[in-house]
Design a protein around this motif. Sequence first.
Motif, short mmCIF file in Angstrom:
data_model
loop_
_atom_site.label_atom_id
_atom_site.label_comp_id
_atom_site.label_asym_id
_atom_site.label_seq_id
_atom_site.Cartn_x
_atom_site.Cartn_y
_atom_site.Cartn_z
N LEU A 164 -0.14 -0.39 3.62
CA LEU A 164 -0.59 -0.11 2.26
C LEU A 164 -1.90 0.65 2.25
O LEU A 164 -2.11 1.55 1.42
CB LEU A 164 -0.74 -1.42 1.48
N GLN A 165 -2.80 0.32 3.16
CA GLN A 165 -4.07 1.04 3.22
C GLN A 165 -3.87 2.49 3.62
O GLN A 165 -4.58 3.37 3.15
CB GLN A 165 -5.01 0.33 4.19
N GLN A 166 -2.89 2.72 4.49
CA GLN A 166 -2.60 4.10 4.88
C GLN A 166 -1.96 4.86 3.72
O GLN A 166 -2.21 6.05 3.54
CB GLN A 166 -1.67 4.12 6.09
N LEU A 167 -1.17 4.17 2.92
CA LEU A 167 -0.48 4.81 1.79
C LEU A 167 -1.46 5.16 0.67
O LEU A 167 -1.34 6.22 0.04
CB LEU A 167 0.61 3.87 1.28
N ASP A 168 -2.40 4.26 0.40
CA ASP A 168 -3.38 4.49 -0.68
C ASP A 168 -4.75 4.01 -0.20
O ASP A 168 -5.17 2.89 -0.48
CB ASP A 168 -2.96 3.73 -1.94
N TYR A 173 -6.86 0.69 -12.22
CA TYR A 173 -5.49 0.18 -12.14
C TYR A 173 -5.38 -0.86 -11.02
O TYR A 173 -6.24 -0.98 -10.15
CB TYR A 173 -4.50 1.31 -11.88
N TYR A 174 -4.31 -1.62 -11.10
CA TYR A 174 -3.90 -2.44 -9.96
C TYR A 174 -2.40 -2.25 -9.77
O TYR A 174 -1.68 -1.88 -10.70
CB TYR A 174 -4.28 -3.92 -10.17
N ARG A 175 -1.95 -2.48 -8.54
CA ARG A 175 -0.55 -2.22 -8.21
C ARG A 175 0.02 -3.41 -7.45
O ARG A 175 -0.62 -3.99 -6.57
CB ARG A 175 -0.43 -0.97 -7.34
N LEU A 176 1.25 -3.75 -7.81
CA LEU A 176 2.00 -4.78 -7.11
C LEU A 176 3.17 -4.12 -6.39
O LEU A 176 3.81 -3.21 -6.93
CB LEU A 176 2.53 -5.83 -8.09
N ARG A 177 3.44 -4.58 -5.19
CA ARG A 177 4.58 -4.08 -4.42
C ARG A 177 5.35 -5.27 -3.87
O ARG A 177 4.79 -6.35 -3.65
CB ARG A 177 4.14 -3.20 -3.25
N ARG A 178 6.61 -5.05 -3.59
CA ARG A 178 7.39 -6.05 -2.86
C ARG A 178 8.34 -5.32 -1.92
O ARG A 178 8.77 -4.18 -2.19
CB ARG A 178 8.17 -6.97 -3.79
N GLU A 185 18.98 -3.49 -2.52
CA GLU A 185 18.07 -2.54 -3.15
C GLU A 185 17.72 -1.41 -2.18
O GLU A 185 17.63 -1.61 -0.97
CB GLU A 185 16.78 -3.24 -3.57
N ALA A 186 17.50 -0.23 -2.76
CA ALA A 186 17.06 0.90 -1.94
C ALA A 186 15.66 0.62 -1.41
O ALA A 186 14.82 0.03 -2.09
CB ALA A 186 17.05 2.17 -2.78
N ARG A 187 15.44 1.04 -0.17
CA ARG A 187 14.15 0.78 0.48
C ARG A 187 13.45 2.07 0.82
O ARG A 187 14.09 3.04 1.25
CB ARG A 187 14.36 -0.04 1.75
N GLN A 188 12.14 2.08 0.66
CA GLN A 188 11.31 3.21 1.09
C GLN A 188 10.49 2.76 2.29
O GLN A 188 9.65 1.85 2.18
CB GLN A 188 10.37 3.66 -0.02
N PRO A 189 10.71 3.35 3.47
CA PRO A 189 9.92 2.96 4.64
C PRO A 189 8.45 3.31 4.46
O PRO A 189 8.11 4.42 4.06
CB PRO A 189 10.55 3.77 5.78
N LEU A 190 7.58 2.36 4.72
CA LEU A 190 6.14 2.59 4.69
C LEU A 190 5.55 2.67 6.09
O LEU A 190 4.47 3.23 6.28
CB LEU A 190 5.43 1.46 3.91
N SER A 191 6.25 2.09 7.06
CA SER A 191 5.85 2.12 8.46
C SER A 191 7.10 1.76 9.27
O SER A 191 8.14 1.42 8.68
CB SER A 191 4.71 1.13 8.72
N PRO A 192 7.05 1.78 10.59
CA PRO A 192 8.24 1.40 11.37
C PRO A 192 8.72 -0.03 11.10
O PRO A 192 9.90 -0.32 11.31
CB PRO A 192 7.76 1.55 12.82
N THR A 193 7.85 -0.90 10.62
CA THR A 193 8.25 -2.30 10.40
C THR A 193 8.28 -2.70 8.94
O THR A 193 8.87 -3.73 8.60
CB THR A 193 7.28 -3.25 11.14
N VAL A 194 7.67 -1.92 8.05
CA VAL A 194 7.49 -2.32 6.65
C VAL A 194 8.25 -1.37 5.73
O VAL A 194 8.15 -0.15 5.87
CB VAL A 194 6.00 -2.34 6.26
N SER A 195 9.02 -1.94 4.80
CA SER A 195 9.70 -1.15 3.77
C SER A 195 9.38 -1.72 2.40
O SER A 195 9.10 -2.91 2.25
CB SER A 195 11.21 -1.17 3.99
N GLU A 196 9.43 -0.86 1.40
CA GLU A 196 9.14 -1.26 0.02
C GLU A 196 10.41 -1.18 -0.82
O GLU A 196 11.17 -0.23 -0.73
CB GLU A 196 8.05 -0.37 -0.58
#
Length: 415
Positions: free
Chosen positions: A252-256, A289-294, A313-324
């Motif tokens: 998440l820190q890399q994303l934003d 703003y604040y943002r929630l993710r799951r 649900e469709a997933r968006q990869p955020l890293s090799p181990t983490v998807s949103e």
Amino acid sequence: MDNLTHSIIGAAVGVVVQRSLPAEPDSAAQRLRHRLLLLACVLASNFPDLDLLLSPLLQQPLGYLLHHRGFTHTALLAIPQGLLLAGLLWLLWPAARTLLRASRTARRGLGLAIGLGLALHLLMDYSNSYGLHPWYPFDARWFYGDMVFIVEPLFWVLLGVPLAMLVRRPWLRYGWLLALAGVVLAFAFKAYLLWPALAALGLLGVAGAWVQRRAGEQGRAGLLLGLALSAVFLGLQAYTSQLGRQAVTAALQQLDPKAQVLDVAMTAFPSMPLCWTYASVESNPRQGYYRLRRGVLSLSPALDCPAALVGSEARQPLSPTVSEFAHVLAPLAALQTLQEQNCMAAAWLRFARLPALVLATGSLSDYRFAATPKGNFTVLETAGAGQPPGQCPSGVPQWDYPRQDLLVPRVNGIL
């Protein structure tokens, strides 16, 4: 935890307490003490959940959210609960009353069984992501273990199998084992449990049965092994939960990079330390703003986590181990205004760890439970910006706001 797990743990601990004490002078008293300590520990392991009888009588959803795992789940009020349970057993069970009068060992065993049962209830409820506040009124914060799925078959196997081996009637013993095997198999067939995890549970069950059988009719080795492995499992889950939280935070820190990750709520998969779902909250006060993710993460990228819990649900990869899976973006000022001007929302925010605000409808919900199969039970519909005093909820527990870090407005550019 679910009450089946609470009951199995209570039964195992009650038997261990019984078999760790010196025997009573005669066999009849010994059998009575066995029944007394077993029942006392099972009841104590469920007793704090009596708040479920009260919460439906109160205004919903606040009645459930603020009072379940509320006052009855505090260390201070465990004391009167233990005294009440001991008093009920004394009053309603004449034979047990006679035994307790005559035997100091039985009295000591009853105190141990009730005390351990209550303490283990709080520990097991702490172990998942719902949370509790055990040190109230000295500390009103919520504490979250984020370690174990709300229904964990590993405990059923580690403790339920040795307990079954203590049953003298073969038809009842093997019926218990078959029922246990059937439930765990159903978990696997419904894709809540990976097949390698099922195989590991089978091996642990066989080992527990063998150890308990070798311990003899009055032995406790299988139960002690099950309790020890349960403690090891909790430690392993705590470790991998922390690894998962670090992986989500880094992604998440890399994303934003401009947003601050305030919290990551981790929910385990059954008997699978490498698989987790998460829900997170980030804040960017400068941008307002604040943002929630799951989403989901697998600490081993090659591992496919149980399909029924991952969902479709469709997933968006955020890293090799983490998807949103999804996210919600909301203005900080709107949440702060609700807390200041709407007393229903202010009360609800004493529960919400991840408060999702939908501006179009004015609804609030805790994002931890956004994917609950029967719907999000935390939803609160707010009635406009204000709230008439006559409609404010009464008897609101003064739990600390889990997201006080979102509710404090910026002052001179500082949080």
